[in-house]
Scaffold this motif. Structure first.
Motif: not given
Length: 883
Positions: A596-606
């Motif tokens: 979940a933390i990784g997915s949030l970081k991907e969202v913020m990176t996107h």
């Protein structure tokens, strides 16, 4: 024919009589005639009466009017005097008189005999639209107020009222004595009275009497309508007409702003205590007691009355906003006496203590915010103008009561006094998510929904595109986080250490990617739009003042509330990291939280990447707007602006020596533009164009693949901060040297050249970007910056530029400079190693004749062959050495 709505001297008819009764009778009579004429069983047919128009005096001399009558195919005759009517009168025709002036004696005589009278604009309008002549029992000059229903209030002079009513009838309007829902406009001479209050509550436009007079002045204009917004808004009664205001409890800056707004809205202001003041506007959060005893004629109102009047564009009723002193000494004394004299007060006090203690324990244990009383939750705000409640939780569409408050106690598991650290972090995550959802609901319910409502008092506050720019995807973000909050709520109510919180955020990660980038990318634009509209639109400024003062906003501005979505995802990521620290290794949620933390970081990176691309595209558009004649192919989805450098040209390429040149480095090309020269007859921007004119002129858009070498010119006494580009344009046979001097000190020359070489290498797919840089002496390429900023040099450049303009103006053969050089280079290369032929001699003689025709000696033309010969030898030697 009787006119029962206009007062005349010969009859006792009143101007305020309701004309609707007479209009309905005329309508019934016309309907009966239609029924009689259409009945097929009538044995004897009624005689058909045809309408005939009679052009009186000057009307018969109007060619445009006669042409219109022929188009509508209506019989007409001309009449010079009323005495001629006896010979023209016939029972076969219904005569309608066309009169040019509705104030002369001929009109008065015809009006007394109750004949139908119309003005020329009626005929012209019918001919233009292809419509039949309208039937009117009263004199009708034009149709600029057709289908308008007017009501009057506050007029004490009967003569003025009669004049206004007459003009309204002449323009096709209808008058009502009593105000009702059919009235389209209220003409007011004051801002008080029952009619005025009803008009404000219904949102009916309230007009000045000047509106009627100005409409009558434009009676001869075709296609003019008095109800058009642009014309009508000039004559609306301002909110503070007849009001003299004073302000108490405001800061100097806010007081000055409110005084300026008072002047703009038709009012005036005076110092506090002046007897002429009609209203005292009080900051209720600051003022606890008035400095003087107000008179009975003075309205003491809250600031919400002031901003509400501006927002509605009409004076609001004072009774809803009266200032009342809170916590007065008399009230405190009565309460204290009541508490002391009440029996069993000690027991009640003890019970109150126990209740408070119980509530504090429940607050510590429960993760949910305390539930409000239903009466407080659903109570209507009296001062609210556009919202239906004070709390976002009471909204049916957006804010809903938490499920835990509606579930029965048997379904919810009791929460122990002591919980694990993991549960404490999960509770904090839910509380912050719930608060965030409430903030989004406040933004939507208090700001977006009222602005999007149809039928707003005074018209729309903002345009639809402005609302879309400000709020963007806030409703979509609200929907996603409402689902997250509900899932977290179910998890907290039915808590178990093995329950997975990470699955909730993994479930909605795709939705977060869709909803956040459109808002975050354009947040700065949203902020700028709010600031611009607040300055330019007083009603929007008042709307923000009213809503931002409500407790739901927590004294925060709309911009401060809208920044919450930008901050939310990083906050959630921190809480999930904290939750992972307090999760045991054997707990299956440990790995899920990492995902979940990784997915949030991907969202913020996107989001960051998307924002970077959006800003890059915006920068390209800024370049296109700034450079006049910029090629359209500069706009590309894969292109981004890297750096902008201000320079001065040191050679004759790409423009004259000493010209100020701006280089725009993109990831695959270089835009070269020079400073635009001042022109005496500059073209003006079209009306409404707010963008400043282009300050640069396009010279050349060069692909980076054309740059063969980047020359770092060494520093000497005569050369400072200079560099050159060795390029090979596709239209040239040899290399061309472009030399510049950097004028901006923000970017060092070394960094600029490395940046340029790196992007050139990326374009031509080379890994060794350093090999593109070559250090060179300024003497080798005849580059120097000496006397570039001296007065003599500037004067010399100005004289040279003027000489070129004069030469070009007097020349019969305006050969372009580049074409001339190319011709000279070609002729020079063709004659090397052989004697000049007759054709070459002819070309040279033609060029010399061109120079002589200018009337002014041109040494630059004479020296061009020797210069290019010397320049070509230098470049060939340098190029051979470089390559």
């Amino acid at each position: 024919m009787a006119d029962n709505s206009v007062l005349t001297s010969t009859t006792g008819r009143t101007s305020l009589a309701d004309s609707s009764i007479f209009d309905s009778k005329v309508t019934e009579i016309s309907k009966e005639n239609v029924v009689i004429r259409s009945a097929s069983y009538v044995e004897e047919e009624m005689p058909q009466i045809e309408t005939r128009l009679i052009l009186v005096q000057e009307a018969g001399k109007q060619e445009e009017l006669i042409k219109a009558l022929k188009e509508i195919k209506v019989p007409f005759v001309k009449m010079e005097s009323p005495e001629e009517f006896e010979s023209l009168d016939s029972p076969e025709f219904e005569n309608v008189f066309i009169v040019m002036d509705f104030q002369d004696s001929v009109f008065n005589e015809l009006h007394k005999t109750d004949y139908r009278i119309i003005g020329p604009p009626v005929i012209l309008n019918c001919a233009q639209k292809g419509e039949p002549l309208p039937f009117s029992c009263r004199p009708l000059y034009c149709t600029s107020m057709m289908n308008l229903v007017l009501c009057f209030t506050g007029f004490r002079k009967k003569e003025e009222l009669v004049r206004l009513v007459t003009l309204v009838h002449h323009m096709g309007g209808v008058i009502r004595k009593d105000f009702n829902s059919k009235v389209t406009h209220l003409v007011a001479n004051c801002t008080q009275g029952e009619k005025f209050r009803i008009a404000v509550s219904l949102g009916t436009p309230i007009m000045k009497s000047e509106w009627i007079y100005k409409a009558w002045e434009r009676r001869n204009e075709q296609d003019f309508c008095a109800s058009v917004d642009d014309f009508r808004n000039e004559f609306k009664v301002p909110p503070f007409q007849d009001c003299i205001l004073s302000f108490l409890g405001f800061s100097d800056e806010e007081k000055t702003n409110m005084e300026e707004m008072t002047k703009m809205q038709g009012g005036n202001y005076l110092p506090i205590g002046d007897e002429r003041c009609t209203h005292l506007v009080v900051e209720e959060n600051v003022v606890k007691e008035l400095p003087f005893e107000p008179s009975k004629k003075l309205y003491v109102v809250k600031q919400e009355w002031f901003w509400g009047s501006i927002q509605m564009d009409a004076r609001a009723g004072e009774t809803m906003y009266l200032y009342e002193k809170a916590n007065t000494p008399e009230l405190k004394k009565s309460v204290s006496l009541l508490s002391l004299n009440t029996p069993n007060s000690n027991r009640k006090r003890r019970r109150l203590k126990e209740t408070l203690a119980q509530l504090s324990r429940e607050t510590d244990m429960s993760p949910f915010p305390p539930r409000k009383r239903p009466s407080a939750e659903h109570s209507l705000s009296i001062g609210s103008l556009l919202d239906i409640s004070n709390t976002p939780e009471s909204s049916i569409n957006y804010g809903e009561t938490p499920k835990s408050c509606t579930k029965s106690s048997k379904n919810s598991t009791p929460v122990p006094l002591k919980q694990s650290a993991r549960w404490q972090v999960a509770k904090e995550l839910y509380q912050t998510e719930s608060n965030y959802v409430n903030i989004l609901a406040t933004i939507i319910q208090l700001f977006q929904v009222p602005l999007e409502e149809e039928g707003q008092r005074g018209g729309p506050i903002l345009a639809p595109e402005e609302i879309k720019t400000i709020f963007g995807s806030i409703p979509d973000i609200f929907d996603v986080h409402t689902k997250i909050k509900d899932d977290l709520e179910d998890l907290i109510v039915n808590w178990d250490e093995s329950k997975s919180i990470g699955d909730i955020f993994l479930k909605y990660s795709k939705d977060l990617v869709k909803t956040y980038p459109p808002f975050v990318n354009f947040f700065e634009m949203s902020k700028e739009t709010i600031i611009k509209c607040e300055k330019q639109k007083p009603r929007f400024h008042a709307f923000l003042k009213i809503n931002q003062a409500k407790p739901e906003c927590g004294r925060q501005s709309l911009v401060e509330l809208l920044i919450r979505p930008v901050q939310r995802l990083p906050s959630v990521a921190l809480l999930l990291n904290d939750l992972k620290k307090h999760t045991a290794e054997e707990n299956p949620d440990k790995s899920t939280l990492e995902k979940a933390i990784g997915s949030l970081k991907e969202v913020m990176t996107h989001i960051n990447e998307d924002k970077r691309k959006t800003e890059a595209q915006k920068q390209i558009f800024d370049v296109v707007y700034e450079v006049d004649g910029c090629p359209a192919n500069l706009l590309s989805s894969h292109r981004s602006l890297v750096q902008r450098v201000e320079t001065v040209s040191l050679g004759e390429h790409p423009c004259d020596r000493g010209e100020q040149v701006t280089l725009f480095l993109f990831n695959d090309c270089l835009e070269i533009a020079r400073k635009r020269h001042k022109v005496i007859g500059t073209f003006r921007s079209p009306p409404g164009h707010t963008r400043p004119p282009a300050s640069l002129k396009h010279i050349h858009l060069m692909p980076l693949s054309q740059i063969k070498k980047v020359l770092d010119i060494r520093e000497t006494e005569d050369c400072h901060n200079a560099f050159a580009l060795l390029v090979r344009p596709p239209t040239e046979r040899a290399n061309v040297l472009l030399s510049f001097q950097m004028t901006s000190e923000e970017l060092p020359k070394e960094n600029w050249l490395k940046m340029l070489c790196r992007h050139v290498a990326n374009t031509i797919c080379k890994a060794d970007a350093e090999n593109l840089i070559y250090s060179a002496d300024p003497e080798s390429f005849e580059v120097n910056t000496k006397d570039m900023d001296s007065t003599l040099s500037r004067a010399s450049r100005a004289i040279k530029k003027t000489s070129k303009k004069v030469t070009r103006a007097f020349s019969f053969s305006k050969t372009p400079k580049r074409a001339l050089r190319r011709a000279l280079m070609t002729s020079q290369s063709s004659v090397e190693g052989r004697s000049p032929s007759s054709n070459d001699k002819h070309v040279m003689s033609r060029l010399s004749s061109t120079s002589s025709l200018a009337g002014i000696p041109s040494p630059s033309l004479v020296s061009l062959p020797s210069f290019f010969e010397r320049r070509s030898h230098t470049l060939s030697r340098s190029t051979t050495h470089l390559i």
